[in-house]
Scaffold this motif. Structure first.
Motif, PDB file in Angstrom:
ATOM      1  N   ASN A 257     -18.446  -0.821 -19.581  1.00  0.00           N
ATOM      2  CA  ASN A 257     -18.803   0.010 -18.425  1.00  0.00           C
ATOM      3  C   ASN A 257     -17.634   0.250 -17.480  1.00  0.00           C
ATOM      4  OD1 ASN A 257     -21.448  -1.796 -19.125  1.00  0.00           O
ATOM      5  ND2 ASN A 257     -21.988   0.326 -18.662  1.00  0.00           N
ATOM      6  N   GLY A 258     -16.480   0.503 -18.054  1.00  0.00           N
ATOM      7  CA  GLY A 258     -15.330   0.865 -17.253  1.00  0.00           C
ATOM      8  C   GLY A 258     -14.743  -0.257 -16.430  1.00  0.00           C
ATOM      9  N   TYR A 259     -15.073  -1.506 -16.761  1.00  0.00           N
ATOM     10  CA  TYR A 259     -14.532  -2.626 -15.988  1.00  0.00           C
ATOM     11  C   TYR A 259     -13.045  -2.790 -16.276  1.00  0.00           C
ATOM     12  CZ  TYR A 259     -13.486  -7.308 -14.354  1.00  0.00           C
ATOM     13  OH  TYR A 259     -12.906  -8.382 -13.727  1.00  0.00           O
ATOM     14  N   PHE A 260     -12.272  -2.923 -15.225  1.00  0.00           N
ATOM     15  CA  PHE A 260     -10.837  -3.137 -15.342  1.00  0.00           C
ATOM     16  C   PHE A 260     -10.357  -3.969 -14.169  1.00  0.00           C
ATOM     17  CE2 PHE A 260      -6.549  -1.922 -13.937  1.00  0.00           C
ATOM     18  CZ  PHE A 260      -5.813  -2.282 -15.061  1.00  0.00           C
ATOM     19  N   SER A 261      -9.503  -4.931 -14.467  1.00  0.00           N
ATOM     20  CA  SER A 261      -8.835  -5.718 -13.440  1.00  0.00           C
ATOM     21  C   SER A 261      -7.379  -5.853 -13.833  1.00  0.00           C
ATOM     22  CB  SER A 261      -9.479  -7.101 -13.296  1.00  0.00           C
ATOM     23  OG  SER A 261      -8.744  -7.913 -12.396  1.00  0.00           O
ATOM     24  N   GLY A 262      -6.497  -5.417 -12.949  1.00  0.00           N
ATOM     25  CA  GLY A 262      -5.068  -5.525 -13.211  1.00  0.00           C
ATOM     26  C   GLY A 262      -4.355  -6.131 -12.021  1.00  0.00           C
ATOM     27  N   LEU A 263      -3.594  -7.215 -12.265  1.00  0.00           N
ATOM     28  CA  LEU A 263      -2.861  -7.896 -11.202  1.00  0.00           C
ATOM     29  C   LEU A 263      -1.384  -7.909 -11.565  1.00  0.00           C
ATOM     30  CD1 LEU A 263      -2.915  -9.587  -8.560  1.00  0.00           C
ATOM     31  CD2 LEU A 263      -3.123 -11.622 -10.007  1.00  0.00           C
ATOM     32  N   LEU A 264      -0.566  -7.291 -10.727  1.00  0.00           N
ATOM     33  CA  LEU A 264       0.881  -7.270 -10.902  1.00  0.00           C
ATOM     34  C   LEU A 264       1.511  -8.115  -9.812  1.00  0.00           C
ATOM     35  CD1 LEU A 264       3.457  -6.113 -12.269  1.00  0.00           C
ATOM     36  CD2 LEU A 264       3.295  -4.194 -10.655  1.00  0.00           C
ATOM     37  N   GLY A 265       2.334  -9.077 -10.198  1.00  0.00           N
ATOM     38  CA  GLY A 265       2.949  -9.967  -9.231  1.00  0.00           C
ATOM     39  C   GLY A 265       4.450 -10.041  -9.388  1.00  0.00           C
ATOM     40  N   TYR A 266       5.138 -10.229  -8.268  1.00  0.00           N
ATOM     41  CA  TYR A 266       6.588 -10.425  -8.290  1.00  0.00           C
ATOM     42  C   TYR A 266       6.937 -11.527  -7.298  1.00  0.00           C
ATOM     43  CZ  TYR A 266      11.586  -9.826  -7.572  1.00  0.00           C
ATOM     44  OH  TYR A 266      12.931 -10.065  -7.470  1.00  0.00           O
ATOM     45  N   GLY A 267       7.727 -12.499  -7.751  1.00  0.00           N
ATOM     46  CA  GLY A 267       8.165 -13.580  -6.885  1.00  0.00           C
ATOM     47  C   GLY A 267       9.622 -13.918  -7.125  1.00  0.00           C
ATOM     48  N   ASN A 268      10.301 -14.344  -6.075  1.00  0.00           N
ATOM     49  CA  ASN A 268      11.709 -14.710  -6.213  1.00  0.00           C
ATOM     50  C   ASN A 268      12.148 -15.438  -4.952  1.00  0.00           C
ATOM     51  OD1 ASN A 268      14.214 -14.998  -7.341  1.00  0.00           O
ATOM     52  ND2 ASN A 268      14.678 -12.804  -7.485  1.00  0.00           N
ATOM     53  N   THR A 269      13.285 -16.093  -5.042  1.00  0.00           N
ATOM     54  CA  THR A 269      13.877 -16.750  -3.883  1.00  0.00           C
ATOM     55  C   THR A 269      15.330 -16.311  -3.777  1.00  0.00           C
ATOM     56  OG1 THR A 269      12.417 -18.670  -4.015  1.00  0.00           O
ATOM     57  CG2 THR A 269      14.483 -18.946  -2.827  1.00  0.00           C
ATOM     58  N   PHE A 270      15.702 -15.794  -2.615  1.00  0.00           N
ATOM     59  CA  PHE A 270      17.054 -15.339  -2.347  1.00  0.00           C
ATOM     60  C   PHE A 270      17.645 -16.227  -1.242  1.00  0.00           C
ATOM     61  CE2 PHE A 270      14.285 -11.803  -3.426  1.00  0.00           C
ATOM     62  CZ  PHE A 270      14.949 -11.216  -4.510  1.00  0.00           C
ATOM     63  N   GLY A 271      18.456 -17.179  -1.637  1.00  0.00           N
ATOM     64  CA  GLY A 271      19.023 -18.084  -0.650  1.00  0.00           C
ATOM     65  C   GLY A 271      17.933 -18.887   0.036  1.00  0.00           C
ATOM     66  N   ASN A 272      17.768 -18.681   1.351  1.00  0.00           N
ATOM     67  CA  ASN A 272      16.757 -19.405   2.114  1.00  0.00           C
ATOM     68  C   ASN A 272      15.474 -18.615   2.305  1.00  0.00           C
ATOM     69  OD1 ASN A 272      18.385 -21.663   2.491  1.00  0.00           O
ATOM     70  ND2 ASN A 272      19.394 -20.761   4.276  1.00  0.00           N
ATOM     71  N   PHE A 277       4.799 -11.017  -3.947  1.00  0.00           N
ATOM     72  CA  PHE A 277       3.975  -9.836  -3.725  1.00  0.00           C
ATOM     73  C   PHE A 277       2.995  -9.691  -4.883  1.00  0.00           C
ATOM     74  CE2 PHE A 277       8.157  -8.817  -1.798  1.00  0.00           C
ATOM     75  CZ  PHE A 277       7.750  -8.738  -0.468  1.00  0.00           C
ATOM     76  N   ASN A 278       1.755  -9.345  -4.555  1.00  0.00           N
ATOM     77  CA  ASN A 278       0.729  -9.144  -5.569  1.00  0.00           C
ATOM     78  C   ASN A 278      -0.047  -7.862  -5.282  1.00  0.00           C
ATOM     79  OD1 ASN A 278       0.938 -11.607  -7.203  1.00  0.00           O
ATOM     80  ND2 ASN A 278       0.251 -12.660  -5.353  1.00  0.00           N
ATOM     81  N   LEU A 279      -0.273  -7.080  -6.320  1.00  0.00           N
ATOM     82  CA  LEU A 279      -1.072  -5.865  -6.222  1.00  0.00           C
ATOM     83  C   LEU A 279      -2.207  -5.956  -7.224  1.00  0.00           C
ATOM     84  CD1 LEU A 279      -1.632  -3.012  -5.159  1.00  0.00           C
ATOM     85  CD2 LEU A 279      -0.061  -2.138  -6.914  1.00  0.00           C
ATOM     86  N   LEU A 280      -3.434  -5.914  -6.720  1.00  0.00           N
ATOM     87  CA  LEU A 280      -4.620  -5.999  -7.565  1.00  0.00           C
ATOM     88  C   LEU A 280      -5.362  -4.667  -7.552  1.00  0.00           C
ATOM     89  CD1 LEU A 280      -6.804  -7.610  -9.197  1.00  0.00           C
ATOM     90  CD2 LEU A 280      -7.849  -8.175  -6.978  1.00  0.00           C
ATOM     91  N   ARG A 281      -5.690  -4.185  -8.728  1.00  0.00           N
ATOM     92  CA  ARG A 281      -6.553  -3.019  -8.887  1.00  0.00           C
ATOM     93  C   ARG A 281      -7.755  -3.453  -9.715  1.00  0.00           C
ATOM     94  NH1 ARG A 281      -8.565   1.938  -7.300  1.00  0.00           N
ATOM     95  NH2 ARG A 281      -9.408   3.026  -9.119  1.00  0.00           N
ATOM     96  N   LYS A 282      -8.942  -3.208  -9.174  1.00  0.00           N
ATOM     97  CA  LYS A 282     -10.161  -3.637  -9.838  1.00  0.00           C
ATOM     98  C   LYS A 282     -11.198  -2.532  -9.725  1.00  0.00           C
ATOM     99  CE  LYS A 282     -12.853  -7.938 -10.230  1.00  0.00           C
ATOM    100  NZ  LYS A 282     -13.060  -9.286  -9.658  1.00  0.00           N
ATOM    101  N   GLN A 283     -11.894  -2.243 -10.827  1.00  0.00           N
ATOM    102  CA  GLN A 283     -12.846  -1.144 -10.803  1.00  0.00           C
ATOM    103  C   GLN A 283     -13.890  -1.325 -11.897  1.00  0.00           C
ATOM    104  OE1 GLN A 283      -9.788   1.874 -11.609  1.00  0.00           O
ATOM    105  NE2 GLN A 283     -10.866   2.377 -13.528  1.00  0.00           N
ATOM    106  N   ALA A 284     -14.992  -0.617 -11.743  1.00  0.00           N
ATOM    107  CA  ALA A 284     -16.047  -0.574 -12.761  1.00  0.00           C
ATOM    108  C   ALA A 284     -16.892   0.670 -12.511  1.00  0.00           C
ATOM    109  CB  ALA A 284     -16.917  -1.829 -12.722  1.00  0.00           C
ATOM    110  N   ASP A 285     -17.532   1.144 -13.561  1.00  0.00           N
ATOM    111  CA  ASP A 285     -18.380   2.324 -13.467  1.00  0.00           C
ATOM    112  C   ASP A 285     -19.706   2.031 -14.147  1.00  0.00           C
ATOM    113  OD1 ASP A 285     -19.440   4.812 -13.171  1.00  0.00           O
ATOM    114  OD2 ASP A 285     -18.139   5.805 -14.633  1.00  0.00           O
ATOM    115  N   GLY A 286     -20.665   1.542 -13.347  1.00  0.00           N
ATOM    116  CA  GLY A 286     -21.981   1.261 -13.891  1.00  0.00           C
ATOM    117  C   GLY A 286     -22.073  -0.077 -14.586  1.00  0.00           C
TER     118      GLY A 286
END
Length: 804
Positions: A257-272, A277-286
């Motif tokens: 029924n069109g269910y979708f969950s997508g999580l894109l994440g990026y992490g890092n450490t630059f010196g101190n 960052f996380n972006l979540l897209r979630k959806q369903a249709d019926g």
């Protein structure tokens, strides 16, 4: 119920035999223990043999064991929230038994945030009372499409599905009403998420389980440090902190029924400076009755200002559009079958927009004194268009759309040509400081936590009546705002009377001043502008006392007593006519006594008895609770008593096996009743509710999970859930009404299956297949807000997790 339990027993025995029948051949075993610099064991740390599917979390004693390791050279990776990740090169030969010991160092890159269990407050030694922690490894094994699946794994917790996807969590703890999670303090990284924490504690926004690194649940006396609600418990969602190295993660899941969950994440450490960052897209249709679109963006930035000072910035943007509705199907429609997921109000629309920002600072003044500061603000807009309806064929302004059986009174739903647009906006700003001090009082070591918090909150509410089913505009019927200012101060001291025995004594003072300002309302059938202002205040002293006693290395006793407190919602304490209702604060005395033990090698158990004694429990009669929308009433005395049991059996701790086999079971047996005379008028008769069960408080809750991990990358897990029968109204009505809004709910039994394959030759890449409600059980999850909600049928999804 017996047939359900028989199914549970047969499935567990069969799968356990399958797992234990495979013995180790030509393989090695790695065992070890993880502790901090202070020598305290670190439970729930993640232990992974890189480039293999082998991994698990450390147990309550900080120990782990990996069986079925093929001969070769590996990198062993150990990580936990708040500590620097450990990587160690190891080499094993066939038949080896390798024993290792590891000592964590605290991470300087961790975003300073408030956690209850998952950081340095270890479960056995510092928490004065019962608590549970769902780790990231556990969440991966669950493959949840909603937080409901996770909370079912916690003893004493009952979740009620509203739309099957957990977009709005309904959590009840120890027999308390789960409606909108009002009796639970819900936090994310230690910061409240309710619309208004004091005056409108409704969970119309719930953090998405998809982006969580863990979840904490605290039910004992230790919760008095938090607030404002210390009745049922504290739920704290934990999000991932910046990674030490550059990390890109992608989690995708699709289903029916069109269910979708997508999580894109990026992490890092630059010196101190560390970022996540996380972006979540979630959806369903019926999916069931649900159609929704969610976009959820969060960011964390950590600044290491010095060796002793860290500053964390977190922000979030949440946007949701869904067809959520209050009206469900009638009992007649349910009995006829084929109508389970009929959307009787397809034009209903709910838009939830949330913006949040927080600053957290951690300053280690010296090795024994630490200062934590939090400042946060968030706004939530909740605009809901809901079509009018009636159960009467003679109602005015009918649209001609009818659902159900018109030959049975109350068995049909008559849709009307109009909408009620409930538009609400909420603002919250808070500031909190606390110190953590270790000191000696004579020969007694002490740990002191003390602080204060201030919360400002404001809610704006309008009701706009439209003239057709898709009207977003129309006549302004009500217009008001509600303002609150709250100040609380708290102190808790841990007296370490010996290396085995400690006592926690705490106190919190609450003061809440609130005001309701009505600009427009209906008076005597006429809508008119006005200016009605009135206010009131609530104050309370909230004590708590808990203890921990380490009888020996394998047995820990704990217990406590604390004052339960929750202020009434502002719009219920002051009527729209400006009358102060004298609605009392919700007060209780909460007791618990428990035992944690390692019965034998590989077998862990926890048993907790609890007793909640309410001098005045607030009983909801709002629309969300299936009532008339008139607010709350003083419910009088109620008692909640019961036993929570948790068992965990790890076969690899007992013998060397090629397959890692873990079985855990949680059970709750409880009884929540009206404890004193309270009368409800039914027609001309007055009925005494004393002795009746409180609504939505099943007497039996069971959950089990059997996990079998193979050495070639495949992990299988079967999760079972049993929810006992429950009543839906204070009268304990058994026979359902024709419209489906009252009547007993039968028990139900759910089985979920998860298959996870970790690619042995590709680091951090896995695919998972999840089947929820494997037996396709048909059950009613709720009769509210306004009619029957049917539980989600069999649901299959396929996902991929990849971290670069």
């Amino acid at each position: 119920m017996n047939s359900h339990l028989r199914k549970l027993t047969i499935s567990l025995v069969f799968l356990a035999l399958a797992g234990t029948s495979i013995l180790a051949q030509n393989s090695a075993t790695i065992r070890g223990k993880v502790k901090g610099k202070d020598g305290v064991a670190i439970p729930y740390a993640s232990v992974i043999l890189e480039n293999t599917p082998l991994g698990k979390a450390t147990n309550e004693n900080g120990s782990f064991k990996l069986a079925g390791v093929k001969p070769g050279e590996y990198i062993l990776k150990i990580s936990s929230v708040g500590f620097i990740t450990i990587r160690q090169n190891i080499k094993v030969d066939a038949g080896d038994l390798l024993t290792l010991s590891f000592e964590f160092e605290e991470s300087v890159y961790e975003v300073p945030q408030l956690t209850i269990i998952a950081s340095r407050d270890q479960l056995f030694t510092k928490i004065p009372g019962s608590a549970d922690y769902l780790s990231q490894a556990e969440l991966k094994l669950l493959s949840p499409i909603s937080g409901n699946e996770a909370f079912r794994r916690v003893s004493g917790v009952h979740v009620v599905e509203e739309e099957g996807l957990g977009l709005r969590a309904n959590i009840g703890i120890r027999g308390l009403d789960p409606d909108r999670s009002r009796n639970v303090l819900v936090l994310e990284d230690g910061i409240p998420v309710a619309l208004n924490p004091y005056g409108e504690p409704d969970a119309y926004y719930t953090p998405s389980i998809d982006r969580m690194a863990g979840v904490e649940v605290l039910k004992g006396s230790g919760q008095i440090l938090y607030g404002p609600r210390t009745i049922g418990g504290v739920v704290n969602y934990i999000t991932a902190n910046p990674s030490e190295d550059e990390t890109v993660s992608l989690k995708l899941r699709g289903g029916q029924n069109g269910y979708f969950s997508g999580l894109l994440g990026y992490g890092n450490t630059f010196g101190n400076t560390g970022v996540q960052f996380n972006l979540l897209r979630k959806q369903a249709d019926g999916l069931g009755v649900s159609t929704f679109d969610i976009n959820d963006f969060t960011g964390k930035i950590n600044f290491r200002m010095s060796d002793r000072s860290q500053l964390g910035l977190k922000f979030g943007l949440y946007r949701e559009t869904s067809n959520s509705t209050y009206v469900g199907i009638t009992q007649v429609m349910y009995d006829q079958g084929g109508n389970d997921f009929t959307n009787v109000a397809p034009d209903d629309r709910l838009n939830v927009n949330r913006n949040s920002i927080s600053l957290t600072h951690n300053y280690r003044i010296n090795d024994r004194l630490n200062l934590q500061t939090m400042a946060y603000a968030y706004s939530t807009t909740r605009n809901w268009r809901r079509q009018d309806f009636s159960y009467s064929p003679t109602a005015s302004n009918l649209s001609g759309v009818v659902w159900g059986d018109t030959s049975i009174p109350g068995g049909a739903i008559y849709m009307r040509n109009g909408t009620g647009n409930r538009n609400r906006q909420f603002e919250v700003a808070g500031f909190e400081q606390r110190i953590n001090l270790e000191y000696n009082l004579g020969s007694i070591n002490n740990e002191l936590t003390a602080g204060y918090r201030y919360i400002y909150e404001k809610g704006y509410e309008q009701r706009v009546n439209g003239s057709f089913p898709t009207s977003d505009s129309g006549d302004l019927i009500t217009d008001e705002d509600r303002t609150g200012n709250a100040i609380s101060a708290f102190v808790q001291n841990k007296f370490k009377l010996s290396s085995k025995f400690s006592i926690d004594a705490g106190l919190r003072a609450e003061f809440y001043d609130f005001e309701r300002h009505v600009f427009r309302n209906k008076f005597g059938g006429e809508v008119r502008d006005t200016s009605i202002v009135n206010g009131s205040s609530v104050s309370e002293i909230i004590p708590g006392l808990g203890f921990n006693y380490q009888l020996n290395r394998d047995i820990n006793l704990f217990g406590g007593i604390h004052r339960g407190f929750a202020p009434p919602r502002v719009k219920d304490a002051i009527t729209s006519a400006g009358v102060v209702q004298q609605l009392d604060a919700e007060l209780s005395w909460n007791y618990e006594l428990g035992l944690r033990t390692s019965l034998t090698k590989g077998l862990y158990a926890e048993v907790t008895g609890f007793y909640l004694d309410f001098s005045n429990q607030i009983i909801p009669v709002s629309e969300s609770a299936g009532g008339t929308g008139s607010g709350l009433i003083n419910g009088g005395e109620t008692t909640h008593e019961g036993i929570e049991v948790g068992l965990s059996f790890d076969l690899s701790e007992i013998r060397d096996v090629q397959y890692n086999v873990l079985l855990d079971v949680t059970a709750t047996f409880q009884n929540a009743t009206f404890a004193a005379d309270r009368f409800q008028n039914i027609g001309t008769e007055s009925v005494n509710l004393s002795g009746n069960q409180t609504p939505y408080a099943p007497q039996t809750l069971l959950s089990s999970a059997l996990t079998i991990a193979s050495p070639f990358g495949l992990t299988a897990r079967v999760t079972n859930t049993f929810v006992g029968e429950q009543f839906t109204d204070p009268l304990n009505t058994v026979v359902p009404s024709a419209n489906g809004r009252i009547g007993k709910l039968d028990s139900y039994f759910l089985t979920d299956l998860q298959l996870i394959y970790d690619f042995p030759k590709v680091e951090n890449l896995s695919i998972n297949l999840s089947i929820k409600n494997l037996s396709n059980e048909r059950y009613i999850s709720s009769r509210r807000p306004q009619g029957i909600r049917v539980g989600l049928t069999r649901f299959t999804s396929l996902g991929i997790d990849w971290t670069l």
